[in-house]
Design a protein around this motif. Structure first.
Motif, PDB file in Angstrom:
ATOM      1  N   LEU A   1       0.789  -1.170  -0.056  1.00 30.50           N
ATOM      2  CA  LEU A   1       0.152  -0.038  -0.005  1.00 30.50           C
ATOM      3  C   LEU A   1       0.878   1.395   0.163  1.00 30.50           C
ATOM      4  CD1 LEU A   1      -2.799  -0.862   2.535  1.00 30.50           C
ATOM      5  CD2 LEU A   1      -3.160  -0.455   0.259  1.00 30.50           C
ATOM      6  N   PRO A   2       0.294   2.499  -0.362  1.00 28.92           N
ATOM      7  CA  PRO A   2       1.164   3.690  -0.508  1.00 28.92           C
ATOM      8  C   PRO A   2       1.553   3.991   0.887  1.00 28.92           C
ATOM      9  CG  PRO A   2      -0.748   3.774  -2.095  1.00 28.92           C
ATOM     10  CD  PRO A   2      -0.858   2.252  -1.296  1.00 28.92           C
ATOM     11  N   LYS A   3       0.527   3.763   1.910  1.00 33.05           N
ATOM     12  CA  LYS A   3       0.801   4.207   3.306  1.00 33.05           C
ATOM     13  C   LYS A   3       2.257   3.360   3.944  1.00 33.05           C
ATOM     14  CE  LYS A   3      -2.007   1.119   5.760  1.00 33.05           C
ATOM     15  NZ  LYS A   3      -3.143   0.993   6.799  1.00 33.05           N
ATOM     16  N   GLU A   4       2.433   2.293   3.327  1.00 33.94           N
ATOM     17  CA  GLU A   4       3.728   1.404   3.587  1.00 33.94           C
ATOM     18  C   GLU A   4       4.987   2.161   3.125  1.00 33.94           C
ATOM     19  OE1 GLU A   4       3.628  -1.007   5.878  1.00 33.94           O
ATOM     20  OE2 GLU A   4       1.351  -0.414   6.051  1.00 33.94           O
ATOM     21  N   THR A   5       4.748   2.771   1.806  1.00 31.65           N
ATOM     22  CA  THR A   5       5.880   3.553   1.426  1.00 31.65           C
ATOM     23  C   THR A   5       6.164   4.774   2.233  1.00 31.65           C
ATOM     24  OG1 THR A   5       5.000   2.727  -0.732  1.00 31.65           O
ATOM     25  CG2 THR A   5       6.869   4.187  -0.726  1.00 31.65           C
ATOM     26  N   ASP A   6       5.199   5.624   2.474  1.00 29.78           N
ATOM     27  CA  ASP A   6       5.196   6.295   3.351  1.00 29.78           C
ATOM     28  C   ASP A   6       5.620   6.197   4.833  1.00 29.78           C
ATOM     29  OD1 ASP A   6       3.836   8.076   1.550  1.00 29.78           O
ATOM     30  OD2 ASP A   6       1.903   7.779   2.556  1.00 29.78           O
ATOM     31  N   ARG A   7       5.536   5.076   5.350  1.00 29.11           N
ATOM     32  CA  ARG A   7       5.979   4.861   6.693  1.00 29.11           C
ATOM     33  C   ARG A   7       7.483   4.271   6.603  1.00 29.11           C
ATOM     34  NH1 ARG A   7       7.427  -0.005   8.502  1.00 29.11           N
ATOM     35  NH2 ARG A   7       6.191  -0.947   6.862  1.00 29.11           N
ATOM     36  N   ILE A   8       7.900   3.630   5.654  1.00 29.61           N
ATOM     37  CA  ILE A   8       9.281   3.345   5.343  1.00 29.61           C
ATOM     38  C   ILE A   8      10.002   4.456   4.980  1.00 29.61           C
ATOM     39  CG2 ILE A   8      10.826   2.230   3.818  1.00 29.61           C
ATOM     40  CD1 ILE A   8       8.559   0.105   3.646  1.00 29.61           C
ATOM     41  N   GLU A   9       9.664   5.407   4.230  1.00 28.17           N
ATOM     42  CA  GLU A   9      10.284   6.798   4.260  1.00 28.17           C
ATOM     43  C   GLU A   9      10.438   7.232   5.533  1.00 28.17           C
ATOM     44  OE1 GLU A   9       9.839  10.171   0.745  1.00 28.17           O
ATOM     45  OE2 GLU A   9       8.113   9.897   1.924  1.00 28.17           O
ATOM     46  N   SER A  10       9.449   7.459   6.247  1.00 27.53           N
ATOM     47  CA  SER A  10       9.578   8.246   7.512  1.00 27.53           C
ATOM     48  C   SER A  10      10.673   7.619   8.579  1.00 27.53           C
ATOM     49  CB  SER A  10       8.436   8.134   8.373  1.00 27.53           C
ATOM     50  OG  SER A  10       8.316   8.647   9.509  1.00 27.53           O
ATOM     51  N   TRP A  11      10.526   6.437   8.435  1.00 23.21           N
ATOM     52  CA  TRP A  11      11.398   5.517   9.272  1.00 23.21           C
ATOM     53  C   TRP A  11      13.073   5.766   8.968  1.00 23.21           C
ATOM     54  CZ3 TRP A  11       9.386   0.219  11.191  1.00 23.21           C
ATOM     55  CH2 TRP A  11       8.134   0.350  11.581  1.00 23.21           C
ATOM     56  N   VAL A  12      13.300   5.749   7.738  1.00 25.39           N
ATOM     57  CA  VAL A  12      14.581   5.817   7.026  1.00 25.39           C
ATOM     58  C   VAL A  12      14.999   7.290   7.388  1.00 25.39           C
ATOM     59  CG1 VAL A  12      16.082   5.737   4.979  1.00 25.39           C
ATOM     60  CG2 VAL A  12      14.432   3.837   5.331  1.00 25.39           C
ATOM     61  N   ASN A  13      14.279   8.237   7.011  1.00 25.76           N
ATOM     62  CA  ASN A  13      14.492   9.753   7.382  1.00 25.76           C
ATOM     63  C   ASN A  13      14.886   9.995   8.583  1.00 25.76           C
ATOM     64  OD1 ASN A  13      14.282  10.017   4.657  1.00 25.76           O
ATOM     65  ND2 ASN A  13      12.314  11.062   4.872  1.00 25.76           N
ATOM     66  N   GLU A  14      14.054   9.268   9.526  1.00 25.16           N
ATOM     67  CA  GLU A  14      14.469   9.165  10.978  1.00 25.16           C
ATOM     68  C   GLU A  14      15.844   8.759  11.417  1.00 25.16           C
ATOM     69  OE1 GLU A  14      11.892   7.711  15.047  1.00 25.16           O
ATOM     70  OE2 GLU A  14      13.250   6.324  13.805  1.00 25.16           O
TER      71      GLU A  14
ATOM     72  N   VAL B   1      14.072   1.669  12.561  1.00 27.56           N
ATOM     73  CA  VAL B   1      14.682   0.624  11.619  1.00 27.56           C
ATOM     74  C   VAL B   1      15.365  -0.285  12.601  1.00 27.56           C
ATOM     75  CG1 VAL B   1      14.777   2.192   9.785  1.00 27.56           C
ATOM     76  CG2 VAL B   1      16.872   1.946  11.273  1.00 27.56           C
ATOM     77  N   SER B   2      15.940   0.057  14.008  1.00 24.84           N
ATOM     78  CA  SER B   2      16.522  -0.844  14.588  1.00 24.84           C
ATOM     79  C   SER B   2      15.665  -1.858  15.723  1.00 24.84           C
ATOM     80  CB  SER B   2      17.740  -0.189  15.528  1.00 24.84           C
ATOM     81  OG  SER B   2      18.687   0.379  14.538  1.00 24.84           O
ATOM     82  N   THR B   3      14.614  -1.393  15.933  1.00 24.58           N
ATOM     83  CA  THR B   3      13.538  -1.657  17.056  1.00 24.58           C
ATOM     84  C   THR B   3      12.333  -2.300  16.598  1.00 24.58           C
ATOM     85  OG1 THR B   3      12.637   0.501  17.428  1.00 24.58           O
ATOM     86  CG2 THR B   3      14.716  -0.103  18.602  1.00 24.58           C
ATOM     87  N   HIS B   4      11.899  -1.958  15.490  1.00 22.84           N
ATOM     88  CA  HIS B   4      10.551  -2.350  14.615  1.00 22.84           C
ATOM     89  C   HIS B   4      10.751  -3.132  13.278  1.00 22.84           C
ATOM     90  CE1 HIS B   4       9.448   0.646  17.547  1.00 22.84           C
ATOM     91  NE2 HIS B   4       8.126   0.353  17.516  1.00 22.84           N
ATOM     92  N   GLU B   5       9.993  -3.790  13.135  1.00 20.86           N
ATOM     93  CA  GLU B   5       9.913  -4.721  11.912  1.00 20.86           C
ATOM     94  C   GLU B   5       9.486  -3.631  10.875  1.00 20.86           C
ATOM     95  OE1 GLU B   5       8.027  -8.876  10.012  1.00 20.86           O
ATOM     96  OE2 GLU B   5       6.792  -7.911  11.110  1.00 20.86           O
ATOM     97  N   ILE B   6      10.495  -3.674   9.958  1.00 18.83           N
ATOM     98  CA  ILE B   6      10.333  -2.629   8.727  1.00 18.83           C
ATOM     99  C   ILE B   6       9.476  -3.001   7.863  1.00 18.83           C
ATOM    100  CG2 ILE B   6      12.436  -3.082   7.633  1.00 18.83           C
ATOM    101  CD1 ILE B   6      12.764   0.096   7.403  1.00 18.83           C
ATOM    102  N   PHE B   7       9.440  -4.339   7.613  1.00 26.00           N
ATOM    103  CA  PHE B   7       8.560  -4.991   6.384  1.00 26.00           C
ATOM    104  C   PHE B   7       8.621  -3.954   5.195  1.00 26.00           C
ATOM    105  CE2 PHE B   7       4.874  -7.722   5.593  1.00 26.00           C
ATOM    106  CZ  PHE B   7       5.251  -8.884   6.242  1.00 26.00           C
ATOM    107  N   GLY B   8       9.961  -3.626   4.721  1.00 29.90           N
ATOM    108  CA  GLY B   8      10.452  -3.225   3.333  1.00 29.90           C
ATOM    109  C   GLY B   8      11.721  -3.380   3.059  1.00 29.90           C
ATOM    110  N   PRO B   9      12.103  -2.920   1.948  1.00 35.75           N
ATOM    111  CA  PRO B   9      13.354  -3.206   1.284  1.00 35.75           C
ATOM    112  C   PRO B   9      14.570  -2.635   2.033  1.00 35.75           C
ATOM    113  CG  PRO B   9      12.384  -1.719  -0.077  1.00 35.75           C
ATOM    114  CD  PRO B   9      11.390  -2.099   0.958  1.00 35.75           C
TER     115      PRO B   9
END
Length: 459
Positions: free
Chosen positions: A311-324, A358-366
């Motif tokens: 889903l697009p919201k998963e892309t948003d979430r992964i982008e947010s986590w990596v930026n953090e 990204v170190s503490t939660h399952e990222i479920f992304g690439p």
């Protein structure tokens, strides 16, 4: 609220099919049907075996059709989708073999005078109505793991597939009917969250199988009717400890596959890689060099290594986590950006903060994270530091050291010189801590769906 469910192509968003949702009354009727069939009694084992044999052939005959369906609705690259279908066919045969050897045991009675003059033995009986809630990432093979054990053991089963990927499950149910299982023994519920909860928590349910997020799984477990058995399969933040390994080239390529497979949307996807401090930058860069070459695109394309996120919201979430993670000091060696609404670049991060998501939660992304460690004790401590615990891995040419590390890792399975993503469908598959409850795997699920009854004969 619309009672229509739109199933969309995972990459393009094109509507593949519109399905009518079941309402509360229909869900209640499904439970009544299942309970009635259970009370009437299961088919003889030989009939179930014959049905499953025919089903295996029917699924195999539609191998490419199922593969295309998985790629379209779930976004799994077509090459990997074909592997999923092959596994699904194999899973049916595993259930056939398991039910043919399933048996009770004799219980010795004359171990004391109190039991003398008696004979006792156990028989196995179907537990009753099985309700399964499934996930999107393996839409056919997860249905196989949840439905086929019930069919094999003689339990009526109602499965609620993920709303995003119901088509594979629906087709499997059609083929089960075609294979000869009478109507009602396998039912597919397409319903909203409220009715799903009513389905799961109904007192007519005997066994609950759940694959999905820990938040939902633990919540539903807390609401189950008294006496209901269950098996919960959640995710993890899978750790891999690298010590020393001669085939570094093979190791690096494997890390990319094990972390990026299905765009990382796998519950045992490699996410945390621990490497000796003096090698961390070097090995991380080698991983990044290969990851950067991965082709991202529509899953139905033969050259796609990675398909879309669900889903697009998963892309948003992964982008947010990596930026953090970057803001907190992580170094991006490749990737780190979205490609479009449902695609994210294969990303390798070096030394993100241990407190970053990204170190503490399952990222479920690439996304895969590489950390340098000073000594093995530190690496093991970090690997064990989270409240999730599923499969783990260690790479070392020193087998004694590898065995010692494996014993100290808090995991349900530790792969030595292999990746956390390894699985065959007959092995036990389970999470510890917050990662799950009970044991999955086709044979293990079948044992959960059978109850022992002891018969004691005097005289």
């Amino acid at each position: 609220m619309s009672n229509l469910l739109q199933v969309k192509q995972a990459y393009t968003g094109e509507v593949l099919k519109e399905l009518k949702m079941h309402d509360g009354n229909q869900v209640d009727q499904m439970l009544t049907t299942a309970q009635t069939l259970h009370h009437q009694g299961a088919l003889p084992v030989y009939e179930r075996v014959n049905i499953l044999r025919k089903l295996a052939d029917l699924v195999a005959n539609e191998h490419e059709q199922f593969s295309q369906l998985i790629a379209n609705e779930g976004g799994k690259p077509i090459r990997d989708a074909r592997v999923e279908v092959t596994r699904a066919v194999g899973g049916i045969h595993i259930a056939i073999a398991e039910i043919q050897t399933s048996q009770g045991t004799e219980i010795p009675m004359d171990l004391s005078a109190a039991g003398s003059g008696r004979k006792a033995f156990t028989i196995l009986e179907p537990i009753g109505v099985v309700v399964a809630v499934s996930a999107f990432n393996h839409p056919l093979n997860l249905a196989i793991h949840q439905v086929i054990p019930a069919v094999a053991t003689g339990c009526p089963v109602i499965i609620k597939p993920a709303a995003l990927t119901p088509l594979s499950t629906l087709r499997l149910a059609e083929l089960i009917l075609e294979a000869g299982l009478p109507a009602g023994w396998v039912q597919v519920a397409l319903t909203n969250r409220e009715n799903s909860e009513k389905l799961v928590t109904d007192s007519r349910v005997a066994f609950f199988s759940f694959i999905g997020s820990s938040k939902v799984g633990w919540y539903l477990k807390s609401k189950l009717a008294p006496g209901v058995r269950c098996a919960l399969e959640h995710g993890g933040v899978a750790p891999l400890i690298f010590d020393q390994y001669a085939d570094e080239e093979g190791f690096v390529s494997g890390v990319v596959k094990a972390s990026m497979y299905h765009s990382g949307q796998v519950c045992v996807s490699v996410q945390r890689v621990y490497v000796p401090q003096n090698r961390a930058s070097e090995l991380a860069q080698k991983i990044a060099d290969i990851a950067a070459k991965q082709v991202v695109g529509d899953a139905v394309n033969e050259d796609s290594d990675l398909g879309p996120l669900i889903l697009p919201k998963e892309t948003d979430r992964i982008e947010s986590w990596v930026n953090e993670a970057v803001e907190q000091g992580a170094q991006v060696l490749t990737g780190g950006k979205r490609i479009n609404d449902v695609s994210y670049e294969p990303t390798v991060l070096l030394n993100p903060s241990k407190k970053s998501k990204v170190s503490t939660h399952e990222i479920f992304g690439p996304v895969v994270c590489v950390y340098g460690y000073q000594n093995i004790d530190e690496a093991i401590s970090e690997a064990n530091s989270l409240d999730v615990s599923f499969q783990a891995a260690v790479f070392s040419d020193d087998i004694s050291k590898a065995m010692d590390i494996a014993k100290r890792l808090e995991a349900s399975a530790v792969m030595i010189n292999d990746y956390t993503t390894f699985r065959v469908d007959w092995m036990p598959f389970a999470g510890r801590k917050h990662s799950g409850y009970g044991i999955g795997g086709i044979g293990y699920s079948m044992k959960d769906m059978l109850e022992h009854k002891m018969l004691v004969v005097k005289g």
